[in-house]
Design an enzyme around this catalytic site. Structure first.
Site, mmCIF file in Angstrom:
data_model
loop_
_atom_site.group_PDB
_atom_site.id
_atom_site.type_symbol
_atom_site.label_atom_id
_atom_site.label_comp_id
_atom_site.label_asym_id
_atom_site.label_seq_id
_atom_site.Cartn_x
_atom_site.Cartn_y
_atom_site.Cartn_z
ATOM 1 N N GLY A 101 0.564 -1.150 -0.103
ATOM 2 C CA GLY A 101 -0.755 0.389 0.262
ATOM 3 C C GLY A 101 0.619 1.514 -0.129
ATOM 4 O O GLY A 101 0.367 2.308 0.116
ATOM 5 N N THR A 148 -1.828 -8.097 -13.878
ATOM 6 C CA THR A 148 -1.338 -7.427 -14.888
ATOM 7 C C THR A 148 -1.647 -8.179 -16.601
ATOM 8 O O THR A 148 -1.647 -9.512 -16.174
ATOM 9 C CB THR A 148 0.591 -7.138 -15.063
ATOM 10 N N ASP A 149 -1.916 -7.156 -16.998
ATOM 11 C CA ASP A 149 -1.981 -7.719 -18.771
ATOM 12 C C ASP A 149 -0.678 -8.215 -19.100
ATOM 13 O O ASP A 149 -0.580 -8.512 -19.883
ATOM 14 C CB ASP A 149 -2.087 -6.353 -19.196
ATOM 15 N N GLU A 150 0.451 -7.652 -18.287
ATOM 16 C CA GLU A 150 1.502 -8.584 -19.038
ATOM 17 C C GLU A 150 1.563 -9.735 -18.877
ATOM 18 O O GLU A 150 2.202 -10.609 -19.344
ATOM 19 C CB GLU A 150 2.577 -7.924 -18.054
ATOM 20 N N TYR A 210 9.616 -10.888 -15.037
ATOM 21 C CA TYR A 210 8.607 -9.936 -13.743
ATOM 22 C C TYR A 210 6.802 -10.677 -14.446
ATOM 23 O O TYR A 210 6.175 -10.834 -13.092
ATOM 24 C CB TYR A 210 8.584 -8.273 -14.866
ATOM 25 N N ALA A 233 6.690 -13.090 -15.867
ATOM 26 C CA ALA A 233 6.183 -14.851 -16.117
ATOM 27 C C ALA A 233 5.625 -14.507 -13.931
ATOM 28 O O ALA A 233 5.309 -16.378 -14.090
ATOM 29 C CB ALA A 233 8.017 -15.987 -15.874
ATOM 30 N N LYS A 241 4.560 -12.759 -12.136
ATOM 31 C CA LYS A 241 3.090 -12.288 -11.892
ATOM 32 C C LYS A 241 2.074 -13.749 -12.337
ATOM 33 O O LYS A 241 0.901 -13.536 -12.023
ATOM 34 C CB LYS A 241 2.617 -11.436 -12.767
ATOM 35 N N LEU A 263 8.005 4.826 -17.849
ATOM 36 C CA LEU A 263 7.790 5.481 -18.806
ATOM 37 C C LEU A 263 7.509 6.838 -18.357
ATOM 38 O O LEU A 263 8.171 8.187 -18.185
ATOM 39 C CB LEU A 263 6.760 5.291 -20.170
HETATM 40 P P1 NAD Z 1 5.026 -0.020 -7.036
HETATM 41 O O1 NAD Z 1 6.014 -0.946 -7.322
HETATM 42 O O2 NAD Z 1 4.903 0.929 -7.058
HETATM 43 O O3 NAD Z 1 4.479 -0.465 -5.734
HETATM 44 C C1 NAD Z 1 4.662 -2.094 -5.080
HETATM 45 C C2 NAD Z 1 5.041 -1.970 -3.371
HETATM 46 O O4 NAD Z 1 5.097 -3.157 -2.516
HETATM 47 C C3 NAD Z 1 6.045 -0.931 -2.884
HETATM 48 O O5 NAD Z 1 5.384 0.057 -2.221
HETATM 49 C C4 NAD Z 1 6.646 -1.711 -1.919
HETATM 50 O O6 NAD Z 1 7.527 -1.061 -0.885
HETATM 51 C C5 NAD Z 1 6.008 -2.664 -1.996
HETATM 52 N N1 NAD Z 1 6.688 -4.785 -2.269
HETATM 53 C C6 NAD Z 1 6.950 -4.956 -2.641
HETATM 54 N N2 NAD Z 1 8.217 -6.177 -1.805
HETATM 55 C C7 NAD Z 1 7.060 -5.960 -1.076
HETATM 56 C C8 NAD Z 1 7.588 -7.289 0.373
HETATM 57 N N3 NAD Z 1 8.153 -8.347 0.181
HETATM 58 N N4 NAD Z 1 6.205 -7.107 1.678
HETATM 59 C C9 NAD Z 1 5.403 -5.917 0.942
HETATM 60 N N5 NAD Z 1 5.910 -5.003 0.120
HETATM 61 C C10 NAD Z 1 6.516 -4.749 -0.520
HETATM 62 O O7 NAD Z 1 4.493 -1.602 -7.730
HETATM 63 P P2 NAD Z 1 2.968 -0.951 -8.478
HETATM 64 O O8 NAD Z 1 2.586 0.133 -9.719
HETATM 65 O O9 NAD Z 1 1.790 0.312 -7.536
HETATM 66 O O10 NAD Z 1 2.155 -1.978 -9.034
HETATM 67 C C11 NAD Z 1 1.312 -2.708 -7.684
HETATM 68 C C12 NAD Z 1 0.669 -3.596 -8.044
HETATM 69 O O11 NAD Z 1 0.273 -3.585 -9.514
HETATM 70 C C13 NAD Z 1 1.637 -4.831 -8.201
HETATM 71 O O12 NAD Z 1 1.365 -6.155 -8.296
HETATM 72 C C14 NAD Z 1 1.639 -4.783 -10.286
HETATM 73 O O13 NAD Z 1 2.175 -6.347 -10.737
HETATM 74 C C15 NAD Z 1 -0.085 -5.212 -10.046
HETATM 75 N N6 NAD Z 1 -0.169 -3.866 -11.559
HETATM 76 C C16 NAD Z 1 0.302 -2.694 -11.852
HETATM 77 C C17 NAD Z 1 0.060 -2.045 -13.516
HETATM 78 C C18 NAD Z 1 0.964 -0.639 -13.363
HETATM 79 O O14 NAD Z 1 1.114 0.050 -14.512
HETATM 80 N N7 NAD Z 1 2.075 0.059 -12.606
HETATM 81 C C19 NAD Z 1 -0.058 -2.577 -14.200
HETATM 82 C C20 NAD Z 1 -1.010 -3.663 -13.986
HETATM 83 C C21 NAD Z 1 -1.365 -4.081 -12.782
HETATM 84 P P1 TYD Z 2 7.067 0.824 -17.912
HETATM 85 O O1 TYD Z 2 6.438 1.856 -18.039
HETATM 86 O O2 TYD Z 2 8.629 0.424 -17.640
HETATM 87 O O3 TYD Z 2 5.628 -0.047 -18.409
HETATM 88 P P2 TYD Z 2 5.771 -1.688 -18.519
HETATM 89 O O4 TYD Z 2 7.221 -2.597 -19.437
HETATM 90 O O5 TYD Z 2 5.720 -2.094 -17.679
HETATM 91 O O6 TYD Z 2 5.197 -2.027 -19.743
HETATM 92 O O7 TYD Z 2 7.859 0.884 -19.479
HETATM 93 C C1 TYD Z 2 6.429 1.286 -21.001
HETATM 94 C C2 TYD Z 2 7.328 1.468 -22.145
HETATM 95 O O8 TYD Z 2 8.640 2.329 -22.372
HETATM 96 C C3 TYD Z 2 7.772 0.594 -22.530
HETATM 97 O O9 TYD Z 2 7.562 -0.283 -23.678
HETATM 98 C C4 TYD Z 2 9.142 0.311 -22.386
HETATM 99 C C5 TYD Z 2 9.242 1.839 -22.435
HETATM 100 N N1 TYD Z 2 10.364 2.516 -21.884
HETATM 101 C C6 TYD Z 2 11.238 3.561 -22.453
HETATM 102 O O10 TYD Z 2 10.795 3.846 -23.948
HETATM 103 N N2 TYD Z 2 12.333 4.049 -22.097
HETATM 104 C C7 TYD Z 2 12.322 3.871 -20.333
HETATM 105 O O11 TYD Z 2 12.828 4.693 -20.003
HETATM 106 C C8 TYD Z 2 11.258 3.175 -19.981
HETATM 107 C C9 TYD Z 2 12.089 3.262 -18.684
HETATM 108 C C10 TYD Z 2 10.548 3.110 -20.521
#
Ligand code: NAD
Ligand code: TYD
Length: 332
Positions: free
Chosen positions: A8, A123-125, A147, A149, A151, A187
């Site tokens: 959180g 995640t959609d990934e 990552y 894999a 997830k 990004l």
């Molecule tokens: P983030 O990296 O900003 O935050 C992750 C948080 O988890 C951090 O606060 C970190 O301290 C905590 N954390 C890490 N390891 C931990 C552990 N072992 N125990 C307790 N806490 C721990 O990530 P985010 O972008 O907020 O993503 C959150 C979730 O949503 C993730 O599961 C990610 O896979 C998923 N998700 C993210 C996106 C995106 O675009 N960011 C999209 C789809 C799904």
């Molecule tokens: P990112 O934000 O790392 O998310 P994800 O790879 O999980 O989708 O990257 C989004 C897109 O931007 C991805 O195609 C990689 C690209 N990217 C760059 O071109 N330059 C950068 O410095 C970063 C961090 C990402």
């Protein structure tokens, strides 16, 4: 309702906690977060004295701690993860430990003590890349980075606990989030903050990779929606319906911040770089949910937030936050 929100203090988790506290009066939230480099208690400073909210510093892989917390929980929402693809290429071990083993520990505690709802934020990934069409919830999983894999492993492990132990599990697979509080390694926050500093924007490869972008509060709203309207054992795709190439994103940022094209630099591509992510969100739409934030509006809100909160990201970029938390919480 008593929530255990893991991760959180990160980007989406902190937005979700704010969302819940604003929406529900009668709620108790425990935020379990390890405070890795990505966790930031500044994200929750405004609610730290709210009697409905409590922070616990700890690891989701800590069996004893998780056991104790799950006994005080009705709904567990698992955001905790290592979340950055580039880091998973360099150091995958933490991804296996947190994203897979950590999720296993949470599931085991819920199996032992019972739970009303376990939401696995996937995640959609996990679907991998596709050149055409969009993945449905029953499409095969073809994750291609450590990552995605890890997830995918957690996603299917959570599902197995529903099938095998009848645990009330819901899995969400959301597309790329953007908005306030996102760590400036991803990004959009990286490019916005670099542009604000007049630094180069490093575009991987040719910049033609496509992502679907969703404003973070729409993701939070969708998670809340599936908790109340979703069916146990189901997967729900969540998307913003905004496919953009990385070059398009770069151009929007430069234009909004009135910065020159010369800041664009094309750098070496990410190994195994997925070309395009796309999710079909018909299932959620048919249940009555859709995103509220138009992309242009969300981007403006986001760019304005990073412009107004330079102290937040400058401390992160300079390493100041990390050093502070290392001292405060004896993090190595
Ligand atoms: P983030 O990296 O900003 O935050 C992750 C948080 O988890 C951090 O606060 C970190 O301290 C905590 N954390 C890490 N390891 C931990 C552990 N072992 N125990 C307790 N806490 C721990 O990530 P985010 O972008 O907020 O993503 C959150 C979730 O949503 C993730 O599961 C990610 O896979 C998923 N998700 C993210 C996106 C995106 O675009 N960011 C999209 C789809 C799904
Ligand atoms: P990112 O934000 O790392 O998310 P994800 O790879 O999980 O989708 O990257 C989004 C897109 O931007 C991805 O195609 C990689 C690209 N990217 C760059 O071109 N330059 C950068 O410095 C970063 C961090 C990402």
């Amino acid at each position: 309702m008593r929530y255990l929100v893991t991760g959180g203090a990160g980007f989406i988790g902190s937005n979700y906690i704010h969302y819940l506290l604003e929406k529900y009066q009668d709620i108790k939230i425990i935020n379990l977060d390890k405070l890795t480099y990505a966790g930031n208690l500044e994200n929750l400073k405004d609610v730290e004295n709210d009697s409905r909210y409590k922070f616990v510093k700890g690891d989701i892989g800590d069996v004893k701690l998780v056991d104790a917390l799950v006994q005080q929980t009705d709904v567990l929402v698992n955001f905790a993860a290592e979340s950055h693809v580039d880091r998973s290429i360099g150091t995958p071990d933490a991804f296996i430990k947190t994203d897979i083993f950590g999720t296993f520990v949470l599931l085991e505690a819920c199996r032992k003590h019972g739970i009303q709802k376990f939401v696995q934020i996937s995640t959609d990934e996990v679907y991998g890349s596709t050149l055409k069409g969009a993945f449905r919830e029953d499409s095969p999983l073809m994750p291609s980075s450590p990552y995605s894999a890890s997830k995918a492993g957690a996603d299917r492990l959570a599902y197995s606990y529903h099938v095998t132990y009848n645990l009330p599990v819901i899995i969400t697979r959301c597309s790329n989030n953007y908005g306030p509080n996102q760590y400036p390694e991803k990004l959009i926050p990286l490019f916005v903050t670099n542009a604000l500093e007049g630094k180069n924007l490093p575009i991987y490869g040719a910049g033609k990779n496509v992502r679907d972008w969703i404003y973070v509060l729409d993701h939070c709203d969708a998670v809340d929606f599936v908790i109340h309207h979703g069916k146990d054992g189901e997967v729900y795709n969540i998307g913003g319906g905004n496919e953009r190439t990385n070059l398009e994103i770069t151009d929007i940022i430069l234009k909004e911040l009135d910065q020159p094209e010369t800041l664009k630099v094309f750098v070496k591509d990410r190994p195994g770089h997925d070309l395009r992510y796309a999710v079909d969100c018909t299932k959620l739409k048919q249940m009555g949910w859709q995103p509220q934030y138009e992309f242009e509006k969300g981007m403006k809100l986001t760019i304005d937030w990073y412009t107004a909160n330079q102290d937040w990201w400058k401390k992160i970029k300079s390493g100041e936050y990390l050093n502070y938390y290392r001292q405060q919480y004896q993090i190595s």
